[in-house]
Design a protein around this motif. Sequence first.
Motif, PDB file in Angstrom:
ATOM      1  N   VAL A  32       1.062  -1.026  -0.453  1.00  0.00           N
ATOM      2  CA  VAL A  32      -0.286  -0.149   0.509  1.00  0.00           C
ATOM      3  C   VAL A  32       0.948   1.055   0.033  1.00  0.00           C
ATOM      4  CG1 VAL A  32      -2.200   0.945   1.211  1.00  0.00           C
ATOM      5  CG2 VAL A  32      -1.471  -1.450   1.514  1.00  0.00           C
ATOM      6  N   PHE A  33       1.903   1.436   0.790  1.00  0.00           N
ATOM      7  CA  PHE A  33       2.883   2.343   0.770  1.00  0.00           C
ATOM      8  C   PHE A  33       3.399   2.380  -0.450  1.00  0.00           C
ATOM      9  CE2 PHE A  33       1.237   3.005   5.234  1.00  0.00           C
ATOM     10  CZ  PHE A  33       1.879   3.461   5.885  1.00  0.00           C
ATOM     11  N   VAL A  68      -5.114  13.337   2.067  1.00  0.00           N
ATOM     12  CA  VAL A  68      -4.468  12.054   1.244  1.00  0.00           C
ATOM     13  C   VAL A  68      -4.490  10.905   1.693  1.00  0.00           C
ATOM     14  CG1 VAL A  68      -1.945  11.282   1.384  1.00  0.00           C
ATOM     15  CG2 VAL A  68      -1.880  13.650   1.430  1.00  0.00           C
ATOM     16  N   HIS A  69      -4.698  10.452   2.433  1.00  0.00           N
ATOM     17  CA  HIS A  69      -5.261   9.165   3.053  1.00  0.00           C
ATOM     18  C   HIS A  69      -6.593   8.449   2.738  1.00  0.00           C
ATOM     19  CE1 HIS A  69      -2.300   8.983   6.311  1.00  0.00           C
ATOM     20  NE2 HIS A  69      -2.180   7.395   6.464  1.00  0.00           N
ATOM     21  N   MET A  70      -7.518   8.907   2.591  1.00  0.00           N
ATOM     22  CA  MET A  70      -8.703   9.469   1.668  1.00  0.00           C
ATOM     23  C   MET A  70      -8.342   9.454   0.341  1.00  0.00           C
ATOM     24  SD  MET A  70     -11.236  11.565   4.014  1.00  0.00           S
ATOM     25  CE  MET A  70     -12.744  11.407   2.978  1.00  0.00           C
ATOM     26  N   ALA A  71      -7.897   9.996  -0.055  1.00  0.00           N
ATOM     27  CA  ALA A  71      -7.599  10.579  -1.985  1.00  0.00           C
ATOM     28  C   ALA A  71      -6.736   9.061  -2.136  1.00  0.00           C
ATOM     29  CB  ALA A  71      -7.089  11.599  -2.120  1.00  0.00           C
ATOM     30  N   ALA A  72      -5.907   8.935  -1.237  1.00  0.00           N
ATOM     31  CA  ALA A  72      -5.314   7.419  -1.283  1.00  0.00           C
ATOM     32  C   ALA A  72      -5.646   6.701  -3.014  1.00  0.00           C
ATOM     33  CB  ALA A  72      -4.480   6.787  -0.319  1.00  0.00           C
ATOM     34  N   GLY A  73      -6.962   6.225  -2.102  1.00  0.00           N
ATOM     35  CA  GLY A  73      -7.855   4.668  -2.852  1.00  0.00           C
ATOM     36  C   GLY A  73      -8.019   3.855  -2.445  1.00  0.00           C
ATOM     37  N   ASP A  74      -6.729   3.335  -1.613  1.00  0.00           N
ATOM     38  CA  ASP A  74      -6.140   2.230  -1.241  1.00  0.00           C
ATOM     39  C   ASP A  74      -5.764   1.676   0.389  1.00  0.00           C
ATOM     40  OD1 ASP A  74      -4.191   3.034  -1.957  1.00  0.00           O
ATOM     41  OD2 ASP A  74      -2.900   1.423  -2.679  1.00  0.00           O
ATOM     42  N   VAL A  75      -6.282   2.460   0.806  1.00  0.00           N
ATOM     43  CA  VAL A  75      -6.058   2.700   1.938  1.00  0.00           C
ATOM     44  C   VAL A  75      -7.239   2.042   2.789  1.00  0.00           C
ATOM     45  CG1 VAL A  75      -5.925   3.733   3.952  1.00  0.00           C
ATOM     46  CG2 VAL A  75      -4.869   4.244   2.402  1.00  0.00           C
ATOM     47  N   PRO A  77     -10.173   0.483   6.237  1.00  0.00           N
ATOM     48  CA  PRO A  77     -10.000   1.478   7.477  1.00  0.00           C
ATOM     49  C   PRO A  77      -9.258  -0.187   7.949  1.00  0.00           C
ATOM     50  CG  PRO A  77     -11.919   1.596   6.530  1.00  0.00           C
ATOM     51  CD  PRO A  77     -11.219   0.837   5.871  1.00  0.00           C
ATOM     52  N   GLU A  78      -9.416  -1.626   7.941  1.00  0.00           N
ATOM     53  CA  GLU A  78      -8.398  -2.632   8.616  1.00  0.00           C
ATOM     54  C   GLU A  78      -7.509  -2.295   8.759  1.00  0.00           C
ATOM     55  OE1 GLU A  78      -9.971  -4.037   4.207  1.00  0.00           O
ATOM     56  OE2 GLU A  78     -10.527  -3.060   5.943  1.00  0.00           O
ATOM     57  N   HIS A  79      -6.846  -1.457   7.519  1.00  0.00           N
ATOM     58  CA  HIS A  79      -4.787  -0.526   7.621  1.00  0.00           C
ATOM     59  C   HIS A  79      -4.698  -0.194   8.873  1.00  0.00           C
ATOM     60  CE1 HIS A  79      -5.475  -1.138   2.850  1.00  0.00           C
ATOM     61  NE2 HIS A  79      -5.000  -2.127   3.807  1.00  0.00           N
ATOM     62  N   PHE A  80      -5.498   0.469   9.061  1.00  0.00           N
ATOM     63  CA  PHE A  80      -4.930   1.793  10.854  1.00  0.00           C
ATOM     64  C   PHE A  80      -4.489  -0.057  12.353  1.00  0.00           C
ATOM     65  CE2 PHE A  80      -7.800   4.002   8.306  1.00  0.00           C
ATOM     66  CZ  PHE A  80      -6.571   5.801   8.024  1.00  0.00           C
TER      67      PHE A  80
END
Length: 132
Positions: A32-33, A68-75, A77-80
């Motif tokens: 993801v990163f 930034v997190h909302m615009a990423a597209g592949d982030v 909720p479970e990633h947090f």
Amino acid sequence: MLSRFDITAEQIDRVVAVFYAAIRRHEVLGPVFGGHVRDWPSHEAKIASFWKKAILYQPGYDGNPMQVHMAAGDVRPEHFAIWLALFDETLRRTLTPEPAAQWSALAHRIGRGLRLGVEDLARPASSIPSLR
């Protein structure tokens, strides 16, 4: 102005470096990163600047993490939860217990807000938000 808790800018830099080394190796978060970060040293400097502003009240960071997190597209909720567990592990290995616990509490508050923003983005407009 006093910092939120007893920590130095150098310790923040060290935590950020150790954390992102772990991120790059992580089987879920690494891709993801890696899909978004092209220049790791610049990314780490920006994130260290974020934490220095949040903890030490140093000027310099002027980004918008939510955007930034909302615009990423592949982030997702479970990633947090994964991110926070890895960050907590880094804090425990890198700092003494008290500043590690204090920074962890701050990171969890910030992470909770970012997760809620990402969840809200994925929720249909007609649904009722969960505030948990």
